[in-house]
Design an enzyme around this catalytic site. Sequence first.
Site, PDB file in Angstrom:
ATOM      1  N   ASP A  49      26.692  14.658 -15.632  1.00 41.87           N
ATOM      2  CA  ASP A  49      27.124  15.745 -14.778  1.00 41.87           C
ATOM      3  C   ASP A  49      26.004  16.782 -14.778  1.00 41.87           C
ATOM      4  O   ASP A  49      25.259  16.919 -15.755  1.00 41.87           O
ATOM      5  CB  ASP A  49      28.389  16.405 -15.331  1.00 41.87           C
ATOM      6  N   HIS A  87      24.603   8.931 -19.614  1.00 46.07           N
ATOM      7  CA  HIS A  87      24.811   7.496 -19.456  1.00 46.07           C
ATOM      8  C   HIS A  87      23.588   6.808 -18.858  1.00 46.07           C
ATOM      9  O   HIS A  87      22.720   7.460 -18.271  1.00 46.07           O
ATOM     10  CB  HIS A  87      26.024   7.265 -18.543  1.00 46.07           C
ATOM     11  N   SER A 120      22.375  21.123 -21.676  1.00 47.62           N
ATOM     12  CA  SER A 120      20.969  21.460 -21.458  1.00 47.62           C
ATOM     13  C   SER A 120      20.480  20.861 -20.165  1.00 47.62           C
ATOM     14  O   SER A 120      21.068  21.086 -19.117  1.00 47.62           O
ATOM     15  CB  SER A 120      20.108  21.010 -22.630  1.00 47.62           C
TER      16      SER A 120
END
Length: 289
Positions: free
Chosen positions: A98, A154, A255
């Site tokens: 995300d 991922h 981050s």
Amino acid sequence: MTIRRLIARFTQQEDLNFLLTNRVPRAALTRFMGWFSKIENPLVRDFSIGCWRLFSDLDLSEAKKTEFKSLHDCFTRELRPGLRPADPDPHVVASPSDGIIGAFGKIADTELFQIKGAPYSLIDLLGDPALVEQHRNGRFLTLRLTSSMYHRFHAPYDATITRVTFIHGDVWNVNPIALKRVERLFCKNERAVLQARLPSGEALTLVPVAAILVASIRLHFLDVTLNAQSRGPVDFACLARVKKGDELGWFEHGSTIIVLAPENFEFCDNVAEGGRIRAGERLLRKPQV
């Protein structure tokens, strides 16, 4: 006016934001947060998460668990199964996390930029001349994770991870205000360089970058957590085979991830600076053979 809106207006003042998030003992605060966030005490947990909600748009409705042992447990939360499916198109490289899309585009020889007008070089970022050659004139994209986002990342494609290099450094904030003021910021912060090869042989590199309060990067396929206290080897050769969508690890708090891809890859039509993207959504398109 709500307390959250008041805090938001207060922290949106650039000089004040930069002062509060950078002109402080960054390393000491980061070490403290690493310790504090792991305290498994219900009062500490509830107070910490409550304060976090005041400063962000934290939404835990997608979380797999409804109760957390600590602030750290909440930060690194899993989501309910099926909420971040990887795009099934075999020509699509998916977003690893995300995030908010920052700078992206073509690498000009070996130069890219953190924001417009703020260039940095691949060699300063990666520290490996051979890897720089693999990404010369390639494509780059920056994903910024805010504190309230899902913090796990991922595999963007079926790949073999061949090497991980951890580079010690600073922990500047990585928000847009700091990116405008700190030259070559990504090259100064602690980061991990994950080198991967796609089944067709192309190089795909992920660079998770740490930041203030976020100086730990967990990598499942190596079974290590890398941070300022890491000792021993910082260069790991491996042959970790991963499938698109497999969880690679997490940030401890949030981050940035920089994605480096070959020259002949194209950005998908949903990629726009400032746009939000979720892990698994289309990011880049491989050329069809």
